[in-house]
Design a protein around this motif. Structure first.
Motif, PDB file in Angstrom:
ATOM      1  N   MET A  70       1.019  -0.831  -0.316  1.00  0.00           N
ATOM      2  CA  MET A  70      -0.214  -0.096   0.007  1.00  0.00           C
ATOM      3  C   MET A  70       0.857   1.276   0.178  1.00  0.00           C
ATOM      4  O   MET A  70       0.693   1.907  -0.682  1.00  0.00           O
ATOM      5  N   PHE A  71       1.843   1.184   0.547  1.00  0.00           N
ATOM      6  CA  PHE A  71       2.589   2.325   0.816  1.00  0.00           C
ATOM      7  C   PHE A  71       3.115   2.672  -0.853  1.00  0.00           C
ATOM      8  O   PHE A  71       3.192   3.948  -0.793  1.00  0.00           O
ATOM      9  N   PHE A  72       4.116   1.825  -0.943  1.00  0.00           N
ATOM     10  CA  PHE A  72       4.770   1.566  -2.266  1.00  0.00           C
ATOM     11  C   PHE A  72       4.235   2.004  -3.271  1.00  0.00           C
ATOM     12  O   PHE A  72       4.433   3.388  -4.631  1.00  0.00           O
ATOM     13  N   THR A  73       2.606   1.473  -3.402  1.00  0.00           N
ATOM     14  CA  THR A  73       1.705   2.132  -4.317  1.00  0.00           C
ATOM     15  C   THR A  73       1.637   3.473  -4.176  1.00  0.00           C
ATOM     16  O   THR A  73       1.485   4.229  -5.613  1.00  0.00           O
ATOM     17  N   GLY A  74       1.146   3.899  -2.909  1.00  0.00           N
ATOM     18  CA  GLY A  74       0.597   4.867  -2.707  1.00  0.00           C
ATOM     19  C   GLY A  74       1.896   6.219  -3.021  1.00  0.00           C
ATOM     20  O   GLY A  74       1.550   7.344  -3.856  1.00  0.00           O
ATOM     21  N   ILE A  75       3.684   6.048  -3.121  1.00  0.00           N
ATOM     22  CA  ILE A  75       4.166   6.981  -3.700  1.00  0.00           C
ATOM     23  C   ILE A  75       4.790   6.620  -4.753  1.00  0.00           C
ATOM     24  O   ILE A  75       4.874   7.471  -5.940  1.00  0.00           O
ATOM     25  N   ARG A  76       4.557   5.722  -5.174  1.00  0.00           N
ATOM     26  CA  ARG A  76       4.362   5.063  -6.945  1.00  0.00           C
ATOM     27  C   ARG A  76       3.526   6.214  -8.079  1.00  0.00           C
ATOM     28  O   ARG A  76       3.805   6.628  -9.313  1.00  0.00           O
ATOM     29  N   TYR A  77       2.230   6.338  -7.274  1.00  0.00           N
ATOM     30  CA  TYR A  77       1.578   7.071  -7.691  1.00  0.00           C
ATOM     31  C   TYR A  77       1.512   8.242  -7.733  1.00  0.00           C
ATOM     32  O   TYR A  77       1.166   8.800  -8.920  1.00  0.00           O
ATOM     33  N   ALA A  78       1.758   8.691  -6.791  1.00  0.00           N
ATOM     34  CA  ALA A  78       1.612  10.281  -6.286  1.00  0.00           C
ATOM     35  C   ALA A  78       3.408  10.629  -7.164  1.00  0.00           C
ATOM     36  O   ALA A  78       3.122  11.712  -8.285  1.00  0.00           O
ATOM     37  N   GLY A  79       4.267   9.881  -7.314  1.00  0.00           N
ATOM     38  CA  GLY A  79       5.608  10.384  -8.624  1.00  0.00           C
ATOM     39  C   GLY A  79       4.978  10.013 -10.209  1.00  0.00           C
ATOM     40  O   GLY A  79       5.575  10.616 -10.568  1.00  0.00           O
ATOM     41  N   ALA A  80       3.838   9.265 -10.635  1.00  0.00           N
ATOM     42  CA  ALA A  80       3.498   9.796 -10.838  1.00  0.00           C
ATOM     43  C   ALA A  80       2.409  10.337 -11.801  1.00  0.00           C
ATOM     44  O   ALA A  80       2.864  10.656 -13.265  1.00  0.00           O
ATOM     45  N   ALA A  81       1.557  11.066 -10.925  1.00  0.00           N
ATOM     46  CA  ALA A  81       1.082  11.603 -11.286  1.00  0.00           C
ATOM     47  C   ALA A  81       1.620  13.654 -11.585  1.00  0.00           C
ATOM     48  O   ALA A  81       1.294  13.990 -11.892  1.00  0.00           O
ATOM     49  N   TYR A  82       3.172  14.044 -10.367  1.00  0.00           N
ATOM     50  CA  TYR A  82       4.192  14.416 -10.662  1.00  0.00           C
ATOM     51  C   TYR A  82       4.388  14.494 -12.139  1.00  0.00           C
ATOM     52  O   TYR A  82       5.044  15.768 -12.654  1.00  0.00           O
ATOM     53  N   LEU A  83       4.553  13.233 -12.860  1.00  0.00           N
ATOM     54  CA  LEU A  83       5.279  13.203 -13.881  1.00  0.00           C
ATOM     55  C   LEU A  83       4.135  13.828 -14.766  1.00  0.00           C
ATOM     56  O   LEU A  83       4.449  14.820 -15.922  1.00  0.00           O
ATOM     57  N   VAL A  84       3.461  13.468 -14.928  1.00  0.00           N
ATOM     58  CA  VAL A  84       1.881  13.795 -15.375  1.00  0.00           C
ATOM     59  C   VAL A  84       1.966  15.507 -16.177  1.00  0.00           C
ATOM     60  O   VAL A  84       1.141  15.579 -16.587  1.00  0.00           O
ATOM     61  N   TYR A  85       2.223  15.726 -14.589  1.00  0.00           N
ATOM     62  CA  TYR A  85       1.419  17.121 -14.290  1.00  0.00           C
ATOM     63  C   TYR A  85       2.572  17.990 -14.963  1.00  0.00           C
ATOM     64  O   TYR A  85       2.558  18.802 -16.066  1.00  0.00           O
ATOM     65  N   LEU A  86       4.588  17.497 -14.778  1.00  0.00           N
ATOM     66  CA  LEU A  86       4.824  18.082 -15.725  1.00  0.00           C
ATOM     67  C   LEU A  86       4.887  18.054 -16.841  1.00  0.00           C
ATOM     68  O   LEU A  86       5.379  18.867 -18.109  1.00  0.00           O
ATOM     69  N   GLY A  87       4.755  16.846 -18.255  1.00  0.00           N
ATOM     70  CA  GLY A  87       4.325  16.852 -18.792  1.00  0.00           C
ATOM     71  C   GLY A  87       3.290  17.234 -19.764  1.00  0.00           C
ATOM     72  O   GLY A  87       3.072  17.849 -20.896  1.00  0.00           O
ATOM     73  N   VAL A  88       2.070  17.375 -18.791  1.00  0.00           N
ATOM     74  CA  VAL A  88       0.903  18.369 -19.525  1.00  0.00           C
ATOM     75  C   VAL A  88       0.956  20.271 -19.566  1.00  0.00           C
ATOM     76  O   VAL A  88       1.150  20.490 -20.269  1.00  0.00           O
ATOM     77  N   ARG A  89       1.673  20.238 -18.345  1.00  0.00           N
ATOM     78  CA  ARG A  89       2.493  21.716 -18.067  1.00  0.00           C
ATOM     79  C   ARG A  89       3.532  22.186 -19.211  1.00  0.00           C
ATOM     80  O   ARG A  89       3.131  22.944 -20.175  1.00  0.00           O
ATOM     81  N   LEU A  90       3.408  21.223 -20.268  1.00  0.00           N
ATOM     82  CA  LEU A  90       4.698  20.858 -21.230  1.00  0.00           C
ATOM     83  C   LEU A  90       4.263  21.446 -22.519  1.00  0.00           C
ATOM     84  O   LEU A  90       4.346  21.816 -23.597  1.00  0.00           O
ATOM     85  N   ILE A  91       2.942  19.966 -22.879  1.00  0.00           N
ATOM     86  CA  ILE A  91       1.965  19.880 -23.829  1.00  0.00           C
ATOM     87  C   ILE A  91       1.518  21.134 -23.791  1.00  0.00           C
ATOM     88  O   ILE A  91       1.258  22.215 -24.860  1.00  0.00           O
TER      89      ILE A  91
END
Length: 206
Positions: A70-91
């Motif tokens: 649960m802890f690993f998955t939570g951090i994993r999705y938080a990291g993925a969400a942050y990268l998506v945010y950076l990607g969308v902001r660039l696009i």
């Protein structure tokens, strides 16, 4: 740490640093938007995250993270969400006019440092990686502090050199694209998509 063991660490660290990932993409983006020299601030932020990862693993918390789905998955999705945010902001970023291009490099150093920190920090696989990687170079029959100092110093110096003089320098070859709005759109779309692609890998491949 013996010389042969250190040379093995040096080789492994170099190969790992050359492996493309979110840190490399962030470095190239910073180099394009703020210039080669100022991209160092984002790289330093990424190194700060590596320090945190090593401290976490050395303290034994990394084992807890790797064994807590649960802890690993939570951090994993938080990291993925942050990268998506950076990607969308660039696009979605608006292309700069020639006058604005001349004023590039005005992003505060702390902002670049903070983004680099979060890009590497929100990557739980880095903790698990260091959990498996670190014991290969730490001997229990020798003082731990000195070994960890050599370990992290080697990793950080190698990563700074690779990120700055390879990935940031490589981005300079794309600088001609930033002179036009069309070129900026292409680069923003490319790097934004890469951020999202890495996020997908982080979220779904485990």
């Amino acid at each position: 740490m013996t010389l042969s063991l250190w040379l093995s660490l040096l080789g492994a660290s170099t190969l790992i640093s050359f492996t493309p990932g979110a840190g490399a993409i962030n470095t190239m983006t910073n180099s394009l938007n703020s210039g080669f020299k100022r991209s160092i601030w984002g790289i330093l932020g990424q190194q700060a995250a590596l320090l945190v990862h090593v401290v976490v693993v050395a303290a034994g918390v990394g084992l807890l993270v790797s064994r807590s789905p649960m802890f690993f998955t939570g951090i994993r999705y938080a990291g993925a969400a942050y990268l998506v945010y950076l990607g969308v902001r660039l696009i979605l970023a608006k292309p700069q006019s020639p006058d604005e291009i001349d004023m590039r490099g005005q992003e505060p150093a702390f902002s670049m440092f903070r983004r680099g920190l979060w890009v590497n920090l929100l990557n739980p696989k880095a903790i698990v990686f260091f959990l498996a990687f670190t014991p290969q170079f730490i001997r229990l029959d020798q003082p731990a502090l000195g070994q960890y100092a050599v370990f992290i110093t080697t990793i950080v110096i190698v990563d700074i050199l690779v990120m700055w003089f390879f990935f940031a320098a490589a981005a300079k070859s794309f600088s001609r694209f930033t002179a036009t709005e069309r070129g900026q759109k292409i680069l923003n779309m490319t790097f934004g998509t890469l951020f999202i692609f890495v996020a997908a890998l982080l979220a779904f491949i485990h």
